[in-house]
Design a protein around this motif. Structure first.
Motif, mmCIF file in Angstrom:
data_model
loop_
_atom_site.group_PDB
_atom_site.id
_atom_site.type_symbol
_atom_site.label_atom_id
_atom_site.label_comp_id
_atom_site.label_asym_id
_atom_site.label_seq_id
_atom_site.Cartn_x
_atom_site.Cartn_y
_atom_site.Cartn_z
ATOM 1 N N ARG A 25 -33.371 -81.529 -40.739
ATOM 2 C CA ARG A 25 -34.283 -80.514 -40.220
ATOM 3 C C ARG A 25 -33.525 -79.387 -39.539
ATOM 4 O O ARG A 25 -34.061 -78.320 -39.345
ATOM 5 C CB ARG A 25 -35.251 -81.149 -39.223
ATOM 6 C CG ARG A 25 -36.257 -82.076 -39.889
ATOM 7 C CD ARG A 25 -37.298 -82.531 -38.896
ATOM 8 N NE ARG A 25 -38.252 -83.437 -39.502
ATOM 9 C CZ ARG A 25 -39.302 -83.920 -38.883
ATOM 10 N NH1 ARG A 25 -39.538 -83.585 -37.643
ATOM 11 N NH2 ARG A 25 -40.131 -84.730 -39.496
ATOM 12 N N LEU A 26 -32.281 -79.652 -39.124
ATOM 13 C CA LEU A 26 -31.488 -78.577 -38.535
ATOM 14 C C LEU A 26 -31.248 -77.515 -39.586
ATOM 15 O O LEU A 26 -30.848 -77.821 -40.709
ATOM 16 C CB LEU A 26 -30.159 -79.128 -38.026
ATOM 17 C CG LEU A 26 -30.257 -80.039 -36.790
ATOM 18 C CD1 LEU A 26 -28.897 -80.625 -36.482
ATOM 19 C CD2 LEU A 26 -30.802 -79.291 -35.600
ATOM 20 N N PRO A 27 -31.484 -76.247 -39.288
ATOM 21 C CA PRO A 27 -31.414 -75.190 -40.285
ATOM 22 C C PRO A 27 -30.056 -75.049 -40.949
ATOM 23 O O PRO A 27 -29.971 -74.874 -42.136
ATOM 24 C CB PRO A 27 -31.753 -73.931 -39.480
ATOM 25 C CG PRO A 27 -32.511 -74.415 -38.304
ATOM 26 C CD PRO A 27 -31.934 -75.752 -37.991
ATOM 27 N N LEU A 28 -28.978 -75.113 -40.198
ATOM 28 C CA LEU A 28 -27.656 -74.913 -40.780
ATOM 29 C C LEU A 28 -26.716 -75.969 -40.230
ATOM 30 O O LEU A 28 -26.827 -76.374 -39.077
ATOM 31 C CB LEU A 28 -27.104 -73.520 -40.433
ATOM 32 C CG LEU A 28 -27.843 -72.320 -41.006
ATOM 33 C CD1 LEU A 28 -27.215 -71.039 -40.479
ATOM 34 C CD2 LEU A 28 -27.814 -72.320 -42.513
ATOM 35 N N PRO A 29 -25.743 -76.426 -41.045
ATOM 36 C CA PRO A 29 -24.757 -77.356 -40.512
ATOM 37 C C PRO A 29 -23.864 -76.671 -39.492
ATOM 38 O O PRO A 29 -23.728 -75.452 -39.493
ATOM 39 C CB PRO A 29 -23.950 -77.751 -41.771
ATOM 40 C CG PRO A 29 -24.118 -76.601 -42.701
ATOM 41 C CD PRO A 29 -25.493 -76.068 -42.445
ATOM 42 N N ASP A 30 -23.260 -77.468 -38.646
ATOM 43 C CA ASP A 30 -22.367 -76.922 -37.630
ATOM 44 C C ASP A 30 -21.057 -76.536 -38.292
ATOM 45 O O ASP A 30 -20.271 -77.386 -38.695
ATOM 46 C CB ASP A 30 -22.139 -77.973 -36.547
ATOM 47 C CG ASP A 30 -21.451 -77.382 -35.324
ATOM 48 O OD1 ASP A 30 -20.939 -76.260 -35.444
ATOM 49 O OD2 ASP A 30 -21.442 -78.054 -34.277
ATOM 50 N N LEU A 50 -33.102 -76.576 -48.110
ATOM 51 C CA LEU A 50 -32.565 -75.225 -48.295
ATOM 52 C C LEU A 50 -31.595 -74.831 -47.188
ATOM 53 O O LEU A 50 -30.544 -74.238 -47.460
ATOM 54 C CB LEU A 50 -33.716 -74.213 -48.363
ATOM 55 C CG LEU A 50 -33.296 -72.747 -48.513
ATOM 56 C CD1 LEU A 50 -32.546 -72.533 -49.824
ATOM 57 C CD2 LEU A 50 -34.510 -71.833 -48.454
ATOM 58 N N MET A 51 -31.918 -75.139 -45.941
ATOM 59 C CA MET A 51 -31.067 -74.723 -44.837
ATOM 60 C C MET A 51 -29.706 -75.399 -44.891
ATOM 61 O O MET A 51 -28.668 -74.768 -44.660
ATOM 62 C CB MET A 51 -31.761 -75.017 -43.507
ATOM 63 C CG MET A 51 -32.991 -74.190 -43.280
ATOM 64 S SD MET A 51 -32.615 -72.423 -43.334
ATOM 65 C CE MET A 51 -34.254 -71.762 -43.220
ATOM 66 N N GLU A 52 -29.711 -76.673 -45.201
ATOM 67 C CA GLU A 52 -28.442 -77.402 -45.304
ATOM 68 C C GLU A 52 -27.605 -76.853 -46.457
ATOM 69 O O GLU A 52 -26.388 -76.637 -46.320
ATOM 70 C CB GLU A 52 -28.718 -78.890 -45.504
ATOM 71 C CG GLU A 52 -27.467 -79.738 -45.611
ATOM 72 C CD GLU A 52 -27.785 -81.200 -45.896
ATOM 73 O OE1 GLU A 52 -26.834 -81.968 -46.087
ATOM 74 O OE2 GLU A 52 -28.973 -81.559 -45.933
ATOM 75 N N ILE A 53 -28.239 -76.596 -47.593
ATOM 76 C CA ILE A 53 -27.542 -76.064 -48.767
ATOM 77 C C ILE A 53 -27.019 -74.658 -48.494
ATOM 78 O O ILE A 53 -25.876 -74.324 -48.814
ATOM 79 C CB ILE A 53 -28.498 -76.072 -49.977
ATOM 80 C CG1 ILE A 53 -28.779 -77.512 -50.405
ATOM 81 C CG2 ILE A 53 -27.924 -75.262 -51.136
ATOM 82 C CD1 ILE A 53 -29.951 -77.650 -51.360
ATOM 83 N N GLY A 54 -27.886 -73.828 -47.903
ATOM 84 C CA GLY A 54 -27.476 -72.470 -47.589
ATOM 85 C C GLY A 54 -26.329 -72.438 -46.599
ATOM 86 O O GLY A 54 -25.407 -71.622 -46.726
ATOM 87 N N GLY A 55 -26.370 -73.317 -45.614
ATOM 88 C CA GLY A 55 -25.303 -73.366 -44.630
ATOM 89 C C GLY A 55 -23.967 -73.705 -45.253
ATOM 90 O O GLY A 55 -22.923 -73.150 -44.865
#
Length: 547
Positions: A32-37, A361-366
């Motif tokens: 659920r976190l938008p982007l990985p660290d 999407l957020m994980e992939i985009g990150g």
């Protein structure tokens, strides 16, 4: 609503809303976190890509200093009289031959250098006020169309409230139609409005005749009629018959940088030419009339917009140019199935066509953004930053800390909150040094996708509110205009009078595929505040606004 339906809605909303759980929150829902660290997930192979690019394109930076040192050492060991006598020891033929080799080498060097690509000017289309809608009006228009039930409208309202979009964006009035609006006629009418509006402004600002343009590149992801949009432009402006025209389709929100890269290559191969790059998306033609919530998200974010940029490879255009193109770095993750299907056009169960947005999407985009900025680093960062970053990264990998980090992440996904907290503490102790990109760029134009994406990028790259101001204000004022958004952001910087000679601007865009692309510009002169023909001109004094 049933509990299962509530869980489904939460998963969909997680693509745009950061989960703000407490310390008892399980790490199992980390997606659920938008982007990985980025701090704990930098991959060495992407750094190597950047250095490989740097070595291939700037080998002279390493060879010239060596030659100068060798020559200086040789000459420095001789006295003035010895140097004079040594020169007279050579006969005329030797001196002429040496001079010829020198001239030939110098000529080859300058002829092999890439031609400088200048951005003379650009234009961003501003629709008429009759197309302006507030968020409440947007929901009411959707209700009047009769295509959505009340539950779907409430879902749209919640998405809009957390989107970062303001009450002055633009949409085509055709979306309130009860009939099918995704027709070729509607698409062509919207395309003509935004594209010709931007190009008319561009030709007026630059005083370039359409017949002078040698290269034309148009990108529009979804709407691709026959004849193409590039052919439509050529027909409208009666451009010359030998123009090199290209039409890019299906390439998402990062397509403007791709079009820019293609135009650059064409200009490198065709001297003394102008190139026009047009970036847009058709909002009405992309309107989804169904009730699949993963397909409703694009309806809420995308708004009308179009940009047109004029490029030149003529050295005599330097005095009137605004910017010089320094670098273009492109990253494509399409080989991975999850990335490929993260934004996917298809029909729903009712047969309605739309863009389906993946929950991941957020994980992939990150991951794509991380790859791109890591590759870009060696090309733009100061040497001091590169040494600190590279040394800590190599140390981390030599000690196996990268593998340990992956194991910690895997373990964390199946543990409770207490183990999650200790894992994050342990991870923090092995963070590599993350370069300060603020030392490489004075201005940032990050694709205005959503408030959540901008928040997470700011956190990961440790950017200031001032750095993110162009992106946030563009999202608030014009919404997500797809591939043209990075140009509205640059127009914002110009309207504020923030561009000075020598300033470096980073345009970062990402979109379906999944792709992430960067363009780096350098201002060749101070850009004065525009007196006319800028989409921000009538409202710039009100910005920035509190969000």
């Amino acid at each position: 609503m049933a509990p299962s339906s509530t869980r489904e809605e939460q998963r969909l909303l997680s693509t745009e809303i950061v989960n703000r759980g407490t310390d008892t929150f399980s790490v199992r829902v980390r997606r659920r976190l938008p982007l990985p660290d980025f701090v704990n997930s930098v991959n060495l192979k992407y750094v190597k890509l950047g250095y490989h690019y740097l070595i291939n394109h700037a080998i002279y930076l390493a060879t010239i200093p060596v030659l100068v040192l060798v020559f200086s050492a040789e000459v420095g060991s001789l006295s003035r009289q010895e140097l004079w006598n040594k020169l007279w020891d050579y006969d005329l033929a030797t001196i002429l031959a040496s001079f010829g080799v020198f001239v030939f080498t110098l000529s080859v060097y300058f002829m092999s250098r890439p031609r400088p690509i200048y951005l003379l000017d650009f234009a961003c289309y501003k629709p008429s006020d009759e197309l302006k809608v507030s968020k409440e009006e947007f929901i009411e228009m959707a209700r009047q169309s009769g295509k959505f039930d009340e539950e779907t409208l409430q879902f749209k309202r919640r998405i809009l409230d957390s989107s970062g979009i303001g009450d002055e964006t633009y949409v085509p009035k055709s979306i309130i139609s009860k009939n099918n609006i995704t027709t070729m006629k509607e698409g062509r009418e919207e395309a003509s409005m935004v594209i010709f509006g931007a190009l008319d402004e561009l030709f007026e600002k630059t005083r370039i005749r359409p017949k002078d343009v040698g290269v034309l590149v148009v990108n529009c992801s979804i709407f691709n009629p026959t004849p193409s949009l590039s052919a439509m432009i050529i027909n409208h402006y009666k451009m010359r018959g030998n123009i090199l025209s290209y039409n890019l389709g299906g390439m998402g929100c990062s397509a403007s940088v791709i079009a820019l890269d293609l135009a650059r290559d064409m200009l490198q191969a065709n001297p003394n030419n102008f190139a026009v790059v047009v970036s847009t998306e058709m909002v009405g033609f992309n309107w989804y009339p169904g009730c699949d919530r993963s397909m409703l998200i694009p309806n809420c974010f995308f708004r009308m917009g179009c940009s047109a940029a004029l490029l030149s490879n003529r050295r005599r255009d330097f005095p009137r140019a605004k910017y010089r193109l320094e670098h273009v770095v492109r990253t494509h993750k399409g080989a991975d199935d999850r990335s490929f299907r993260s934004v996917y056009q298809e029909e729903d169960e009712q047969g309605f066509k739309g863009l389906k947005v993946s929950r991941e999407l957020m994980e992939i985009g990150g991951d794509a953004i991380k790859t791109n900025i890591t590759t870009l680093g060696p090309l733009v960062l100061p040497v001091s930053e590169q040494l600190l970053f590279f040394s800590t990264l190599v140390k981390r990998h030599l000690l196996g800390e990268g593998k340990k980090e992956d194991q910690r992440n895997t373990t964390a996904s199946t543990t409770t909150s207490s183990s999650s907290s200790s894992s994050r503490t342990s991870a923090a102790s092995s963070k590599p040094y993350i370069p300060d990109y603020k030392l490489a760029f004075e201005h940032f134009c990050v694709h205005a996708a959503s408030k959540t994406v901008l928040d997470e990028l700011q956190r990961n790259l440790e950017l200031s509110d001032s750095n993110m101001e162009p992106s946030r204000m563009t999202l608030q004022r014009f919404g997500n205009t797809s591939s043209s958004s990075i140009w509205y952001e640059l127009a914002y910087l110009e309207a504020k009078g923030k561009i000075h000679s020598g300033d470096r601007i980073w345009q970062l865009a990402f979109g379906s595929g999944f792709k992430c692309n960067s363009a780096v510009w350098k201002a060749v002169r101070r850009i004065k505040k525009p007196s006319s023909r800028n989409p921000w001109l009538s409202c710039i004094d009100r910005y920035p606004v509190a969000l």
